[in-house]
Design an enzyme around this catalytic site. Structure first.
Site, PDB file in Angstrom:
ATOM      1  N   GLY A 194       0.746  -1.259  -0.079  1.00  0.00           N
ATOM      2  CA  GLY A 194       0.070  -0.050  -0.122  1.00  0.00           C
ATOM      3  C   GLY A 194       0.780   1.122   0.184  1.00  0.00           C
ATOM      4  O   GLY A 194       0.552   2.211  -0.711  1.00  0.00           O
ATOM      5  N   ASN A 199      -7.332   4.451   9.061  1.00  0.00           N
ATOM      6  CA  ASN A 199      -6.889   3.443   9.596  1.00  0.00           C
ATOM      7  C   ASN A 199      -7.183   3.332  11.107  1.00  0.00           C
ATOM      8  O   ASN A 199      -6.957   2.141  11.625  1.00  0.00           O
ATOM      9  CB  ASN A 199      -5.516   2.924   9.363  1.00  0.00           C
ATOM     10  CG  ASN A 199      -4.829   4.279   9.371  1.00  0.00           C
ATOM     11  OD1 ASN A 199      -4.865   5.123   8.731  1.00  0.00           O
ATOM     12  ND2 ASN A 199      -3.517   4.113   9.978  1.00  0.00           N
ATOM     13  N   GLN A 219      -7.476   0.566   3.922  1.00  0.00           N
ATOM     14  CA  GLN A 219      -8.368  -0.119   4.991  1.00  0.00           C
ATOM     15  C   GLN A 219      -9.512  -0.521   4.513  1.00  0.00           C
ATOM     16  O   GLN A 219     -10.299  -1.142   5.246  1.00  0.00           O
ATOM     17  CB  GLN A 219      -8.377   0.940   6.030  1.00  0.00           C
ATOM     18  CG  GLN A 219      -7.043   1.024   7.030  1.00  0.00           C
ATOM     19  CD  GLN A 219      -6.679  -0.365   7.545  1.00  0.00           C
ATOM     20  OE1 GLN A 219      -7.471  -1.132   7.868  1.00  0.00           O
ATOM     21  NE2 GLN A 219      -5.344  -0.440   7.997  1.00  0.00           N
ATOM     22  N   SER A 227      -3.774  -2.703  -0.607  1.00  0.00           N
ATOM     23  CA  SER A 227      -2.551  -3.337   0.035  1.00  0.00           C
ATOM     24  C   SER A 227      -3.203  -4.831   0.344  1.00  0.00           C
ATOM     25  O   SER A 227      -4.310  -5.142   1.089  1.00  0.00           O
ATOM     26  CB  SER A 227      -2.152  -2.794   1.365  1.00  0.00           C
ATOM     27  OG  SER A 227      -1.174  -3.594   1.976  1.00  0.00           O
ATOM     28  N   GLY A 228      -2.588  -5.906  -0.088  1.00  0.00           N
ATOM     29  CA  GLY A 228      -3.084  -7.383   0.039  1.00  0.00           C
ATOM     30  C   GLY A 228      -3.134  -7.835   1.510  1.00  0.00           C
ATOM     31  O   GLY A 228      -4.147  -8.615   1.918  1.00  0.00           O
ATOM     32  N   HIS A 229      -2.190  -7.357   2.310  1.00  0.00           N
ATOM     33  CA  HIS A 229      -2.222  -8.019   3.699  1.00  0.00           C
ATOM     34  C   HIS A 229      -3.195  -7.435   4.609  1.00  0.00           C
ATOM     35  O   HIS A 229      -3.535  -7.883   5.946  1.00  0.00           O
ATOM     36  CB  HIS A 229      -0.710  -7.739   4.370  1.00  0.00           C
ATOM     37  CG  HIS A 229      -0.269  -6.637   4.959  1.00  0.00           C
ATOM     38  ND1 HIS A 229      -0.366  -6.202   6.148  1.00  0.00           N
ATOM     39  CD2 HIS A 229       0.070  -5.429   4.284  1.00  0.00           C
ATOM     40  CE1 HIS A 229       0.047  -4.860   6.308  1.00  0.00           C
ATOM     41  NE2 HIS A 229       0.144  -4.314   5.038  1.00  0.00           N
ATOM     42  N   THR A 249      10.197  -8.273 -12.349  1.00  0.00           N
ATOM     43  CA  THR A 249       9.369  -9.508 -12.534  1.00  0.00           C
ATOM     44  C   THR A 249       8.304  -9.504 -11.260  1.00  0.00           C
ATOM     45  O   THR A 249       8.619  -9.269 -10.176  1.00  0.00           O
ATOM     46  CB  THR A 249      10.381 -10.576 -12.420  1.00  0.00           C
ATOM     47  OG1 THR A 249      11.556 -10.484 -13.391  1.00  0.00           O
ATOM     48  CG2 THR A 249       9.707 -11.799 -12.335  1.00  0.00           C
ATOM     49  N   CYS A 306       3.183   6.158  23.157  1.00  0.00           N
ATOM     50  CA  CYS A 306       4.397   4.861  23.332  1.00  0.00           C
ATOM     51  C   CYS A 306       4.353   3.916  22.252  1.00  0.00           C
ATOM     52  O   CYS A 306       5.410   3.130  22.067  1.00  0.00           O
ATOM     53  CB  CYS A 306       3.911   4.290  24.814  1.00  0.00           C
ATOM     54  SG  CYS A 306       4.356   5.197  26.234  1.00  0.00           S
TER      55      CYS A 306
HETATM   56  C1  LIG Z   1      -4.706   3.725   5.315  1.00  0.00           C
HETATM   57  C2  LIG Z   1      -3.312   2.984   5.108  1.00  0.00           C
HETATM   58  N1  LIG Z   1      -2.548   3.338   3.939  1.00  0.00           N
HETATM   59  C3  LIG Z   1      -1.275   2.734   3.796  1.00  0.00           C
HETATM   60  C4  LIG Z   1      -0.850   1.752   4.565  1.00  0.00           C
HETATM   61  C5  LIG Z   1       0.244   0.917   3.990  1.00  0.00           C
HETATM   62  O1  LIG Z   1       0.060  -0.218   3.496  1.00  0.00           O
HETATM   63  P1  LIG Z   1       1.359  -1.077   3.334  1.00  0.00           P
HETATM   64  O2  LIG Z   1       1.435  -1.732   4.864  1.00  0.00           O
HETATM   65  O3  LIG Z   1       1.065  -2.111   2.566  1.00  0.00           O
HETATM   66  O4  LIG Z   1       2.426  -0.521   3.034  1.00  0.00           O
HETATM   67  C6  LIG Z   1      -1.833   1.507   5.723  1.00  0.00           C
HETATM   68  C7  LIG Z   1      -1.150   0.324   6.488  1.00  0.00           C
HETATM   69  O5  LIG Z   1      -1.397   0.299   7.664  1.00  0.00           O
HETATM   70  C8  LIG Z   1      -2.681   2.012   5.783  1.00  0.00           C
HETATM   71  O6  LIG Z   1      -3.717   1.632   6.831  1.00  0.00           O
END
Ligand SMILES: Cc1ncc(COP(=O)(O)O)c(C=O)c1O
Lengths: 147, 392
Positions: free
Chosen positions: B72, B152, B180, B200-202, B238, B326
């Site tokens: 992302g 997020n 998100q 973002s895939g994860h 690639t 923190c």
């Molecule tokens: C709103 C937002 N943008 C971008 C990112 C970044 O994504 P990535 O961890 O795949 O680089 C995050 C990840 O926490 C996100 O919550």
């Protein structure tokens, strides 16, 4: 956050949490902006200068709770002069270390004790040898301390 | 404590078993380079095309508008810097909001160092961008507006369609960070007037190090990586074949169940919000009550600090997150919580729980049963609470 077992023990089971009524000295340091506030209460025997009891309240992270807890253990039963030797380094060592970003917590604990002693001295109208006016913002101390 | 209760799905998600199964062949047998000519390689190429098709369809886009990236963060960097650089002759002004992810904010700051000008829009106390404010901020030299689909930290969903409409009326390119939101709420890039969209895939049960950027056909953007012919020559390198196949599989699964998941997560979310606010005094929901991601709850507890809450939850096997300094690695609390107007001490005391379709009602109950005790214990040792009680 890699905390030592001792730090974990002290934030999970903090010692000496609370207040002391009619305390000999009370000191509060830190501010909400940086995220940590510590308050120390001391019960001091005027005749002998021995710290009979010490309690704390802390708003802050795990390290802030653990350093306050450890600081109270270290000064309890000591004379004022010996309590002044409880520096942030001593607190850190007693906790088997702190992550670098948390060093300011140990400084805050040290300053909280000094603030309580300062308050005691002011109330009694005495001067405590070796005690400097505590600072509220420990970031200045921290910079000098990292070398 | 044996069972883990994972409520940090906004940080990352677990890879779905079906996703892993879909990936495995491309990690062992079918590990040809999709740019090669022989049959096996062409099969891999076709699998990538299929993946592109699945992802495009999920957004109502064209497959040629989907560009694979490594995360992302990369998608955000490319969209913002790429559009700014390609349109520098037209103008050097960009607009974003104060509550964007650092992937967006720091990309903007990098452009400022190059001489670009950036307007950071305020948000209201729910975290919503005001469309009228945006209209006032758009200038003749504005080349890009970048607003996130959903935040997020506090889960607030922005008025994307209205913002897109305005941007198009004014002839400004519109980028959306949907990291998100994608695969959690429906998104239609055409109906919502979106020119670029980061994914973002994860964040939806695919593996880390996968992502894509939707770039509407005709959008002026510079290349991100120069090299081979991959990704229409705009992002050479690639392909992460197994990762991409897995990401498409994860999207397929998520979109097939989207309505069901949203309904289920919303029910658990609302159950938790209602119970926590009712059972814990001096607590407040951060973010909009209804314009909100189904999986997000972010609650502020006065007089206590976030990390100590996280540690107490960790002792119970609960994984959560906070906006406290923190946990951010600096001395300042979350920029998002400050932007919605929280004073520092309240920003430090926030707790973010992000659930998933796999969160059970029992998990939700367990957390709600235990939170009051944790908050009470931490308050009993808080000097701020002591002062509050004495001054009451
Ligand atoms: C709103 C937002 N943008 C971008 C990112 C970044 O994504 P990535 O961890 O795949 O680089 C995050 C990840 O926490 C996100 O919550």
């Amino acid at each position: 956050m890699a905390y030592s077992e001792k730090v974990k023990d002290h934030y999970q089971n903090p010692r000496n949490v609370g207040e002391i009524e009619n305390a000999s000295g009370v000191g509060t340091v830190g501010n909400a902006k940086c995220g940590d506030i510590m308050r120390m209460y001391l019960d001091i025997d005027d005749a002998t200068g021995i710290i009979k009891d010490c309690k704390f309240k802390t708003f802050g992270c795990g390290a802030a709770v653990a350093t306050s807890s450890m600081a109270t253990e270290l000064v309890k039963g000591k004379t004022i002069q010996d309590a002044l030797k409880v520096t942030n380094k001593a607190v850190m060592e007693a906790l088997d270390g702190l992550p670098p970003i948390k060093i300011h917590c140990s400084l805050l604990a040290e300053q909280a004790i000094h603030a309580a002693l300062w308050n005691y001295a002011e109330k009694k109208g005495i001067k405590i040898e070796g005690l400097e006016k505590p600072v509220n913002d420990v970031s200045e101390l921290e910079d000098g301390d990292e070398e | 404590m044996s069972k883990l209760i994972y409520m940090d799905n906004a940080a990352t998600t677990f890879v779905d078993k079906r996703v892993l199964d879909a990936m495995i062949p491309y990690l062992s047998g079918k590990c040809f380079n999709p740019s090669s000519i022989y049959d096996g390689a062409q099969d891999v190429h076709e699998a990538l095309d299929n993946a592109r098709g699945v992802l495009a369809k999920s957004l109502n886009a064209n497959p040629r508008e989907i560009y694979f990236t490594a995360c992302g963060t990369e998608s955000d960097n490319w969209a913002i810097k790429g559009v700014a650089h390609a349109n520098a002759a037209k103008g050097k002004h960009l607009i974003t909001s104060k509550i964007e992810h650092h992937a967006v904010l720091h990309s903007m700051q990098a452009l400022e160092r190059e001489g670009y000008e950036v307007t950071y829009l305020d948000v209201d106390s729910d975290g919503l961008v005001n469309v009228a404010d945006l209209e006032k901020a758009i200038r003749p030299d504005t080349v890009l507006v970048s607003i996130m689909y959903a935040n997020n930290e506090i889960g607030t969903i922005e008025p994307i369609k209205e913002i897109g409409e305005l941007c198009h009326k004014k002839g400004v390119t519109f980028h959306v960070d949907a990291v998100q939101a994608y695969a959690h709420v429906p998104i239609d890039v055409v109906a919502e007037n979106i020119d670029l969209l980061s994914v973002s895939g994860h964040k939806f049960n695919a593996m880390k190090g996968t992502g894509f950027l939707y770039i509407k056909k005709g959008t002026k953007i510079s290349n991100f990586m120069d090299g081979g012919a991959q990704e229409m020559k705009k992002r050479a390198g690639t392909e992460n074949v197994a990762g991409i196949i897995g990401m498409a599989k994860a999207a397929e699964i998520a979109f097939a169940e989207l309505d069901k998941r949203m309904k289920y997560e919303t029910e658990i979310r609302d159950y938790m919000i209602d119970r926590v606010l009712k059972e814990i005094p001096y607590s407040k929901l951060n973010g909009h009550r209804t314009k909100r991601l189904p999986n997000n709850l972010n609650i502020g507890f006065e007089f206590i600090e976030g990390e100590s809450m996280l540690l107490a939850l960790n002792d119970l096997g609960v994984c959560a997150s906070s906006g406290s300094a923190c946990t951010s690695g600096s001395l300042d609390p979350s920029h998002v919580l400050l932007a919605i107007g929280l004073p520092h001490e309240k920003a430090h005391g926030s707790l973010r729980l992000t659930i998933s379709h796999e969160t059970s009602m029992d998990d939700a109950k367990f957390v709600c049963d235990n939170l009051p005790k944790i908050v009470e214990r931490l308050r009993s040792m808080s000097p701020l609470y002591e002062d509050f009680v004495k001054n009451k």
